[in-house]
Scaffold this motif. Sequence first.
Motif, PDB file in Angstrom:
ATOM      1  N   THR A  96       0.853  -1.186   0.000  1.00  0.00           N
ATOM      2  CA  THR A  96       0.000   0.000   0.000  1.00  0.00           C
ATOM      3  C   THR A  96       0.890   1.238   0.000  1.00  0.00           C
ATOM      4  O   THR A  96       1.755   1.379   0.854  1.00  0.00           O
ATOM      5  CB  THR A  96      -0.901   0.005   1.250  1.00  0.00           C
ATOM      6  OG1 THR A  96      -1.793  -1.119   1.182  1.00  0.00           O
ATOM      7  CG2 THR A  96      -1.717   1.291   1.330  1.00  0.00           C
ATOM      8  N   VAL A  98       0.995   5.447  -0.088  1.00  0.00           N
ATOM      9  CA  VAL A  98       0.293   6.714   0.109  1.00  0.00           C
ATOM     10  C   VAL A  98       1.215   7.838  -0.357  1.00  0.00           C
ATOM     11  O   VAL A  98       2.300   8.018   0.184  1.00  0.00           O
ATOM     12  CB  VAL A  98      -0.084   6.908   1.591  1.00  0.00           C
ATOM     13  CG1 VAL A  98      -0.754   8.267   1.803  1.00  0.00           C
ATOM     14  CG2 VAL A  98      -1.001   5.785   2.064  1.00  0.00           C
ATOM     15  N   ASP A 121      -3.617   5.910  -2.016  1.00  0.00           N
ATOM     16  CA  ASP A 121      -4.205   7.162  -1.540  1.00  0.00           C
ATOM     17  C   ASP A 121      -3.121   8.228  -1.512  1.00  0.00           C
ATOM     18  O   ASP A 121      -1.995   8.006  -1.979  1.00  0.00           O
ATOM     19  CB  ASP A 121      -4.810   6.953  -0.147  1.00  0.00           C
ATOM     20  CG  ASP A 121      -5.951   7.924   0.151  1.00  0.00           C
ATOM     21  OD1 ASP A 121      -6.160   8.876  -0.636  1.00  0.00           O
ATOM     22  OD2 ASP A 121      -6.621   7.740   1.181  1.00  0.00           O
ATOM     23  N   VAL A 123      -1.849  12.068   0.810  1.00  0.00           N
ATOM     24  CA  VAL A 123      -2.075  13.073   1.844  1.00  0.00           C
ATOM     25  C   VAL A 123      -1.500  14.378   1.316  1.00  0.00           C
ATOM     26  O   VAL A 123      -0.453  14.393   0.661  1.00  0.00           O
ATOM     27  CB  VAL A 123      -1.414  12.703   3.197  1.00  0.00           C
ATOM     28  CG1 VAL A 123      -2.157  11.572   3.869  1.00  0.00           C
ATOM     29  CG2 VAL A 123       0.054  12.353   3.034  1.00  0.00           C
ATOM     30  N   GLU A 141      -5.050  13.014  10.147  1.00  0.00           N
ATOM     31  CA  GLU A 141      -5.377  12.446   8.839  1.00  0.00           C
ATOM     32  C   GLU A 141      -4.339  11.410   8.423  1.00  0.00           C
ATOM     33  O   GLU A 141      -4.683  10.309   7.960  1.00  0.00           O
ATOM     34  CB  GLU A 141      -5.455  13.554   7.787  1.00  0.00           C
ATOM     35  CG  GLU A 141      -5.754  13.011   6.385  1.00  0.00           C
ATOM     36  CD  GLU A 141      -5.587  14.050   5.291  1.00  0.00           C
ATOM     37  OE1 GLU A 141      -5.918  13.726   4.141  1.00  0.00           O
ATOM     38  OE2 GLU A 141      -5.109  15.163   5.582  1.00  0.00           O
ATOM     39  N   LYS A 145      -5.115   7.374   8.011  1.00  0.00           N
ATOM     40  CA  LYS A 145      -4.968   6.691   6.720  1.00  0.00           C
ATOM     41  C   LYS A 145      -3.989   5.531   6.812  1.00  0.00           C
ATOM     42  O   LYS A 145      -4.226   4.462   6.231  1.00  0.00           O
ATOM     43  CB  LYS A 145      -4.524   7.684   5.641  1.00  0.00           C
ATOM     44  CG  LYS A 145      -5.639   8.630   5.222  1.00  0.00           C
ATOM     45  CD  LYS A 145      -5.316   9.415   3.971  1.00  0.00           C
ATOM     46  CE  LYS A 145      -6.541  10.228   3.533  1.00  0.00           C
ATOM     47  NZ  LYS A 145      -6.319  10.939   2.268  1.00  0.00           N
ATOM     48  N   LEU A 149      -5.420   1.915   6.006  1.00  0.00           N
ATOM     49  CA  LEU A 149      -4.954   1.297   4.764  1.00  0.00           C
ATOM     50  C   LEU A 149      -3.879   0.244   4.975  1.00  0.00           C
ATOM     51  O   LEU A 149      -3.687  -0.622   4.125  1.00  0.00           O
ATOM     52  CB  LEU A 149      -4.397   2.375   3.822  1.00  0.00           C
ATOM     53  CG  LEU A 149      -5.367   3.469   3.390  1.00  0.00           C
ATOM     54  CD1 LEU A 149      -4.629   4.526   2.577  1.00  0.00           C
ATOM     55  CD2 LEU A 149      -6.516   2.885   2.572  1.00  0.00           C
ATOM     56  N   SER A 226     -14.454   8.232  -1.505  1.00  0.00           N
ATOM     57  CA  SER A 226     -13.279   8.698  -0.766  1.00  0.00           C
ATOM     58  C   SER A 226     -12.066   7.909  -1.224  1.00  0.00           C
ATOM     59  O   SER A 226     -11.721   7.952  -2.403  1.00  0.00           O
ATOM     60  CB  SER A 226     -13.515   8.565   0.748  1.00  0.00           C
ATOM     61  OG  SER A 226     -12.440   9.115   1.470  1.00  0.00           O
ATOM     62  N   THR A 227     -11.422   7.149  -0.348  1.00  0.00           N
ATOM     63  CA  THR A 227     -10.216   6.418  -0.709  1.00  0.00           C
ATOM     64  C   THR A 227     -10.478   5.461  -1.871  1.00  0.00           C
ATOM     65  O   THR A 227     -11.368   4.621  -1.797  1.00  0.00           O
ATOM     66  CB  THR A 227      -9.702   5.618   0.499  1.00  0.00           C
ATOM     67  OG1 THR A 227      -9.565   6.495   1.605  1.00  0.00           O
ATOM     68  CG2 THR A 227      -8.377   4.951   0.188  1.00  0.00           C
ATOM     69  N   CYS A 320     -15.444  15.317   7.954  1.00  0.00           N
ATOM     70  CA  CYS A 320     -15.195  15.561   6.524  1.00  0.00           C
ATOM     71  C   CYS A 320     -15.808  16.894   6.081  1.00  0.00           C
ATOM     72  O   CYS A 320     -16.910  17.255   6.495  1.00  0.00           O
ATOM     73  CB  CYS A 320     -15.823  14.457   5.668  1.00  0.00           C
ATOM     74  SG  CYS A 320     -15.285  12.790   6.091  1.00  0.00           S
ATOM     75  N   MET A 347     -12.986   5.150   3.155  1.00  0.00           N
ATOM     76  CA  MET A 347     -12.872   4.849   4.583  1.00  0.00           C
ATOM     77  C   MET A 347     -13.983   5.542   5.355  1.00  0.00           C
ATOM     78  O   MET A 347     -14.505   6.570   4.935  1.00  0.00           O
ATOM     79  CB  MET A 347     -11.525   5.325   5.118  1.00  0.00           C
ATOM     80  CG  MET A 347     -10.366   4.440   4.724  1.00  0.00           C
ATOM     81  SD  MET A 347      -8.899   4.720   5.758  1.00  0.00           S
ATOM     82  CE  MET A 347      -8.526   6.414   5.368  1.00  0.00           C
TER      83      MET A 347
END
Length: 410
Positions: A96, A98, A121, A123, A141, A145, A149, A226-227, A320, A347
């Motif tokens: 994964t 990010v 994803d 950030v 955040e 995540k 994730l 979202s994700t 959000c 998420m």
Amino acid sequence: MSFSVYTRGAGAAAGADANPIKVMIVDDSVVIRGLFSRWIDEDPELEVVATYRNGQLAVDNLERVAPDVVVLDIEMPVMDGLTALPLMLQKLPHTTIVMASTLTKRNASVSLKALSLGATDYVAKPETNSNVSGNDEFREELLAKLKGLGRIPKRRAEKRRSLGMRPMRAETSAGQQSASASSAAARFDPRAALQRAKQRAETEAPAYRTRGYGSVVPKILCIGSSTGGPQALLRMLGDAKGQLARVPTVITQHMPRTFTTILAEHLQKAIGRPAKEAEDGELLRNGTIYVAPGGLHLRVLSKNGVAVAELGEDEPINFCRPSVEPMFETVADVYGAAALAVMLTGMGADGAAGVEKLGAAGASIIAQDELSSVVWGMPGAAARTGMCSEILSLDQIGPKCARLLEGALR
């Protein structure tokens, strides 16, 4: 040294998960590497296993470190993040990744490109290191995540095992492959195995109550995501694009400012329909795709008998802003049973209350299924309301929406 390997302190270890999520940090800023490392190692569910100052070092050491999740900067010397990304996924396909970038138009565009290349994803870092260090919202955040994730590859492996799907094994040599081909064929039939897996998935998957589709041809399409959402949006809207001219499409995708501008541009280019960030007070026109701007809630109101967009900078909902809830809830108020709603990968549980209101109004609602979602948080929460008309895989959603928009009511 080019990287550091960290051991967890006693304070962090107390009460920690027996198998904390292993995090690799790749950033050319020593300040950012140190700051992220401190934040992560203070969380008992996370563990920093290595940090690197450029993408080349990360690629070279990826298999040795074997992280669950990588935080990958975009702009770095020697090898940047966009170049390193596909090389890392080639070595460890289920890692994964990010992406981390500052809020610039170029970086937003690069981040979306990275998602298309396999990043999970992103950030959006504040513009200066000092702004990062004192930003509690960004810290929360990032950690959320990483935790949300970081266990995805493990959970998917467990899911595959529960369905009787065995991992692929690399062949060791052409000679061995030839010698064992006939016996392997006798033991394993891929089509039969896939069919057994599908049947088991159908019988063992949790049964979620659905309520069927509404009795009115939709007059608006509203989507929450979202994700994993940007790629899912491109796929489903691309599959439905032949019928998108019939209705306005409104989208709330969890994204910061600038990123939503680029998302709208990407949608327009890929789908061939007008797409833009929604503007406060503008009329919603058939055939146009409206994206909630980052940092603003999008609501749909009726003024003088026509639907218009309303933007608001009021408090975050479900942590959000933009949130799916106000969009779904106001679409239910204005369109009722003539709404078609879709909840895509993401998420959390944002949008679930809006799904309940849409369902009570008689709207048609589709949730993405678990196996095709990057994260089955938001669509899972929607499914659990019992208000969804159907739960479909991503490749089924666009064609189904197209049929509903052209008047097929089931």
